[in-house]
Design an enzyme around this catalytic site. Sequence first.
Site, PDB file in Angstrom:
ATOM      1  N   ARG A 243      40.196  37.902  44.509  1.00 41.17           N
ATOM      2  CA  ARG A 243      39.299  39.057  44.642  1.00 41.17           C
ATOM      3  C   ARG A 243      37.834  38.701  44.428  1.00 41.17           C
ATOM      4  O   ARG A 243      36.948  39.502  44.729  1.00 41.17           O
ATOM      5  CB  ARG A 243      39.749  40.169  43.694  1.00 41.17           C
ATOM      6  CG  ARG A 243      41.037  40.810  44.173  1.00 41.17           C
ATOM      7  CD  ARG A 243      41.497  41.916  43.280  1.00 41.17           C
ATOM      8  NE  ARG A 243      41.940  41.421  41.986  1.00 41.17           N
ATOM      9  CZ  ARG A 243      42.389  42.195  41.019  1.00 41.17           C
ATOM     10  NH1 ARG A 243      42.425  43.499  41.195  1.00 41.17           N
ATOM     11  NH2 ARG A 243      42.802  41.683  39.886  1.00 41.17           N
ATOM     12  N   ASN A 272      45.177  38.821  46.752  1.00 40.83           N
ATOM     13  CA  ASN A 272      45.108  40.099  46.041  1.00 40.83           C
ATOM     14  C   ASN A 272      44.069  40.946  46.749  1.00 40.83           C
ATOM     15  O   ASN A 272      43.455  40.503  47.721  1.00 40.83           O
ATOM     16  CB  ASN A 272      44.768  39.902  44.556  1.00 40.83           C
ATOM     17  CG  ASN A 272      45.395  40.972  43.672  1.00 40.83           C
ATOM     18  OD1 ASN A 272      45.255  42.162  43.929  1.00 40.83           O
ATOM     19  ND2 ASN A 272      46.089  40.544  42.620  1.00 40.83           N
ATOM     20  N   HIS A 344      49.897  44.752  45.836  1.00 41.56           N
ATOM     21  CA  HIS A 344      48.679  43.933  45.936  1.00 41.56           C
ATOM     22  C   HIS A 344      48.715  43.075  47.199  1.00 41.56           C
ATOM     23  O   HIS A 344      48.202  41.954  47.210  1.00 41.56           O
ATOM     24  CB  HIS A 344      48.508  43.059  44.703  1.00 41.56           C
ATOM     25  CG  HIS A 344      48.415  43.819  43.412  1.00 41.56           C
ATOM     26  ND1 HIS A 344      47.597  44.919  43.261  1.00 41.56           N
ATOM     27  CD2 HIS A 344      49.037  43.647  42.218  1.00 41.56           C
ATOM     28  CE1 HIS A 344      47.724  45.394  42.036  1.00 41.56           C
ATOM     29  NE2 HIS A 344      48.598  44.647  41.380  1.00 41.56           N
ATOM     30  N   ASP A 412      54.186  42.313  40.765  1.00 42.26           N
ATOM     31  CA  ASP A 412      53.750  43.238  39.718  1.00 42.26           C
ATOM     32  C   ASP A 412      53.230  44.528  40.363  1.00 42.26           C
ATOM     33  O   ASP A 412      52.820  44.546  41.513  1.00 42.26           O
ATOM     34  CB  ASP A 412      52.665  42.614  38.845  1.00 42.26           C
ATOM     35  CG  ASP A 412      51.399  42.289  39.621  1.00 42.26           C
ATOM     36  OD1 ASP A 412      51.510  41.858  40.779  1.00 42.26           O
ATOM     37  OD2 ASP A 412      50.291  42.446  39.065  1.00 42.26           O
ATOM     38  N   GLU A 413      53.279  45.595  39.600  1.00 42.35           N
ATOM     39  CA  GLU A 413      52.687  46.883  39.961  1.00 42.35           C
ATOM     40  C   GLU A 413      53.105  47.368  41.358  1.00 42.35           C
ATOM     41  O   GLU A 413      52.268  47.766  42.171  1.00 42.35           O
ATOM     42  CB  GLU A 413      51.168  46.815  39.829  1.00 42.35           C
ATOM     43  CG  GLU A 413      50.726  46.616  38.386  1.00 42.35           C
ATOM     44  CD  GLU A 413      49.223  46.686  38.191  1.00 42.35           C
ATOM     45  OE1 GLU A 413      48.788  47.369  37.258  1.00 42.35           O
ATOM     46  OE2 GLU A 413      48.484  46.046  38.968  1.00 42.35           O
ATOM     47  N   TRP A 464      53.550  40.533  30.603  1.00 45.33           N
ATOM     48  CA  TRP A 464      52.145  40.926  30.672  1.00 45.33           C
ATOM     49  C   TRP A 464      51.880  42.322  30.122  1.00 45.33           C
ATOM     50  O   TRP A 464      50.746  42.612  29.744  1.00 45.33           O
ATOM     51  CB  TRP A 464      51.653  40.832  32.122  1.00 45.33           C
ATOM     52  CG  TRP A 464      52.223  41.869  33.036  1.00 45.33           C
ATOM     53  CD1 TRP A 464      53.423  41.833  33.659  1.00 45.33           C
ATOM     54  CD2 TRP A 464      51.595  43.090  33.441  1.00 45.33           C
ATOM     55  NE1 TRP A 464      53.603  42.963  34.428  1.00 45.33           N
ATOM     56  CE2 TRP A 464      52.493  43.745  34.321  1.00 45.33           C
ATOM     57  CE3 TRP A 464      50.362  43.693  33.157  1.00 45.33           C
ATOM     58  CZ2 TRP A 464      52.196  44.968  34.907  1.00 45.33           C
ATOM     59  CZ3 TRP A 464      50.065  44.916  33.734  1.00 45.33           C
ATOM     60  CH2 TRP A 464      50.973  45.534  34.594  1.00 45.33           C
ATOM     61  N   TYR A 490      44.007  39.345  28.332  1.00 40.93           N
ATOM     62  CA  TYR A 490      43.388  39.621  29.631  1.00 40.93           C
ATOM     63  C   TYR A 490      41.872  39.738  29.501  1.00 40.93           C
ATOM     64  O   TYR A 490      41.350  40.251  28.502  1.00 40.93           O
ATOM     65  CB  TYR A 490      43.910  40.940  30.201  1.00 40.93           C
ATOM     66  CG  TYR A 490      45.158  40.834  31.044  1.00 40.93           C
ATOM     67  CD1 TYR A 490      46.010  39.732  30.973  1.00 40.93           C
ATOM     68  CD2 TYR A 490      45.498  41.870  31.926  1.00 40.93           C
ATOM     69  CE1 TYR A 490      47.163  39.672  31.736  1.00 40.93           C
ATOM     70  CE2 TYR A 490      46.649  41.813  32.699  1.00 40.93           C
ATOM     71  CZ  TYR A 490      47.473  40.704  32.605  1.00 40.93           C
ATOM     72  OH  TYR A 490      48.605  40.650  33.372  1.00 40.93           O
ATOM     73  N   TRP A 536      41.111  38.449  35.502  1.00 43.42           N
ATOM     74  CA  TRP A 536      41.345  39.278  36.692  1.00 43.42           C
ATOM     75  C   TRP A 536      40.007  39.829  37.182  1.00 43.42           C
ATOM     76  O   TRP A 536      39.250  40.421  36.412  1.00 43.42           O
ATOM     77  CB  TRP A 536      42.261  40.449  36.358  1.00 43.42           C
ATOM     78  CG  TRP A 536      43.679  40.076  36.049  1.00 43.42           C
ATOM     79  CD1 TRP A 536      44.271  40.020  34.827  1.00 43.42           C
ATOM     80  CD2 TRP A 536      44.693  39.721  36.988  1.00 43.42           C
ATOM     81  NE1 TRP A 536      45.589  39.651  34.936  1.00 43.42           N
ATOM     82  CE2 TRP A 536      45.880  39.464  36.265  1.00 43.42           C
ATOM     83  CE3 TRP A 536      44.712  39.602  38.385  1.00 43.42           C
ATOM     84  CZ2 TRP A 536      47.070  39.088  36.887  1.00 43.42           C
ATOM     85  CZ3 TRP A 536      45.907  39.236  39.006  1.00 43.42           C
ATOM     86  CH2 TRP A 536      47.059  38.990  38.258  1.00 43.42           C
ATOM     87  N   ASN A 537      39.737  39.684  38.469  1.00 45.81           N
ATOM     88  CA  ASN A 537      38.474  40.152  39.030  1.00 45.81           C
ATOM     89  C   ASN A 537      38.629  41.527  39.685  1.00 45.81           C
ATOM     90  O   ASN A 537      38.415  41.694  40.887  1.00 45.81           O
ATOM     91  CB  ASN A 537      37.937  39.111  40.010  1.00 45.81           C
ATOM     92  CG  ASN A 537      37.506  37.846  39.292  1.00 45.81           C
ATOM     93  OD1 ASN A 537      36.579  37.861  38.492  1.00 45.81           O
ATOM     94  ND2 ASN A 537      38.211  36.755  39.550  1.00 45.81           N
ATOM     95  N   ASP A 538      39.005  42.517  38.846  1.00 47.08           N
ATOM     96  CA  ASP A 538      39.130  43.897  39.340  1.00 47.08           C
ATOM     97  C   ASP A 538      37.809  44.422  39.896  1.00 47.08           C
ATOM     98  O   ASP A 538      37.794  45.264  40.797  1.00 47.08           O
ATOM     99  CB  ASP A 538      39.566  44.830  38.204  1.00 47.08           C
ATOM    100  CG  ASP A 538      40.983  44.565  37.713  1.00 47.08           C
ATOM    101  OD1 ASP A 538      41.602  43.587  38.173  1.00 47.08           O
ATOM    102  OD2 ASP A 538      41.463  45.330  36.862  1.00 47.08           O
TER     103      ASP A 538
END
Length: 752
Positions: A243, A272, A344, A412-413, A464, A490, A536-538
């Site tokens: 990301r 992602n 994702h 995930d998710e 996680w 995280y 994580w590069n949200d």
Amino acid sequence: MKKKTLLMLAACAAAPLMGQDARQIADSLTIPQIEAGARQLPMPHAPGATIQLLGADYEQIIDSKGKIAPVLADTPVNVSFKVTKDGKEAVSKDYEIMLKAPAADQGNPKPRVIPEILQWKGGQGAYKPGDTVTIACSDKKLAETFVADLADILGCKVKIVAPGQKADISFGTTKESNIGEEGYTLDVTPKGVTIAAATPTGQYWGTRTLLQMLRQNNGSIPCGTAVDFPRYQVRGFMLDVARTPYPLSYIKDVIRTMSWYKMNDLHLVINNNYIFHEQYVDKGRDPFKESYTAFRLESDMKGPDGTPLTAKDLFYTKKEFVDLINYAKSRGVNIVPEFDTPGHALSFTRLRPDLIYKGPMNHDKRRCEMLDAANPETIKLVSQVFDEYLLKDPKFGRPVFEGCDVIHVGADEFYGDKEDYRHFADAVLKHALKRGHTPRIWGSLSTKPGKTPVVSKGVQMNLWNTGWMKAQEAVDLGYDVINTNDGALYVVPYAGYYRMDKNHKGLYNNWIPNRIGNETLPSGHPQLIGASFAIWNDETDIKHSGYAPYDIWGIVSDSMDILGQKMWGKAKAPDTFEQHRELVAAIGDAPRTNPLHKWKDAKPFTVTPGKLPQQLNQPALGPNYHLTMEVELAAAPEGKEQVLLSAPEGELLAVMKDGTIGFRRDDTLEFSFGTKLPVGKKVKIELIGEPENTRLLIDGKSEGTMTLKSFRNPDENFGPRTKGVRSTFVLPLQTLAPSFNGKVFSFNVNPS
């Protein structure tokens, strides 16, 4: 009468013990005293119960059968047990035991390195190599790496001699089975140094310890013997390269720094996407078309309409990734590539829009990134993408992912049906197993319970989030687990959540690898194989402020020294946090690593420009700096870039395609100062580079508005971001004016 009373007292004392259940016994065991030199762990006993050794955190010292290996120095080991009584089982807490070494004369104190040496027996005096250091090593790659690192640390000449010849530093193999594949011995005498291990990886870890010792002692090494090996198998770092783009040069700095602290597991998230799609939907826009997504590897895969899987901004060629895997491997670091599906997976759904999930789901506004998990066509697509890298590539004569013993299948998710999820997870895990790799997956089965079985044998799981997967449940299902707990481990840079980096002192003082959220497993549980922290590069896409990999280096490096100590070293850290940080400063950055692009010589650099283009051949310079140039732009044809400075680290553009002056970094992000150079007029340009802020002055006047051109901002009608832009720029100083239509009259760079 007296005898009868004594018997009654004994019976009363035994009654509570006899009445304890398995849980109560497990929590109140008494470990028999262990004599110095003992070779077998004495087992605790309890009436009516069976007690078995579950494991030890240093399994190299106490194996699964309780056999104790000799220790060089007093060494604490945590052990745990499984108690069975009345058909019920309970796992005990940790019990710390101290294994005593034979008494020895006092010698040199244990050298301070990160992570701490496990066992040390001090000798007398020190060994100091001469101006030319000789090395005897049979492993060519190890020798080449160590020679370059040693020369960087000592600034000396280094010569390689044949194995067996007299040398300052000799490498050897050992048949000591108890030190494992990563353990090593280090023996320093007045005659020289010997590093021995069962594998090249163990030998390499020994060089990291030796180099840290040399850097702190002016090139001398205290005499003594070290025996060292890790507490946990997986000592990891996960980096979301999907990301936010990260150049390969930066990843190599990450690898060198990981190995400096004996971290060995680099998990790279290859694909992602921006996850807050509702911010598009709520403004009447289509996230399927507009949300940022990237698949960072070169791929042959294209959709029916020609849509490529590979990212258009920055990607790694297959050859580059093969080289990266080998580069990491030679430094003790395993690359774990992740393809994240069925959630994702916007890169995949754009490839195949017909495979977007159609069932009921939570977060419906995020449907665009969800693959149709149970659809055989989806599983076929994901398997084909994996096989592009898992099967032999004719260009290389090997698979791209050869050397990646572990591959990550993501998962995930996913917000769709639980049985659909379980079907998909089982399929991709089995595909990886079929291809001969150990698969790793994000834990999700507590949130996705169901009847569809999901394979666990030979599978690793990142724990996680305790809501998605509980630690004990994962262990009971048979997974090998890795502590990646979001609340503790995280980081989302520049976000208001997940900021482990703001709690480094608390992490050092309080975090333990076997505590996962509100659950604590025994530290030596055989299925707890390690831990990993994650970036994580949200904050990408419409949230991206322009921050550079440079800007988060402190997060990366200042976390590794702590977690390296915690996962390799003993349960209790040897120093206070403040002392630890002083040691970090003393040992410095990893050899041949300069992630912040600092100049050793901070003197100004001045050249008289001649015929253009002109080679400057100076290393790139990170903030803080002040560049001054006098230039005259002769012409600026529309839509044609003109480069004023270039290097692998980026380009300073006198003219961007829109005519403005700006720069492009090696992460591919582009910035404009929002102003144009005049044509046909000599002007003085000043570039002032600071962390997160680069300013332009023309003829002494601040000009333009910094604009991030690579990402949009919804607060500015989805146009280029002009507010809150983080515009760090590492100054490229390899070539002056490689494509500049004009003249350069003067050039000066002042590191400030």
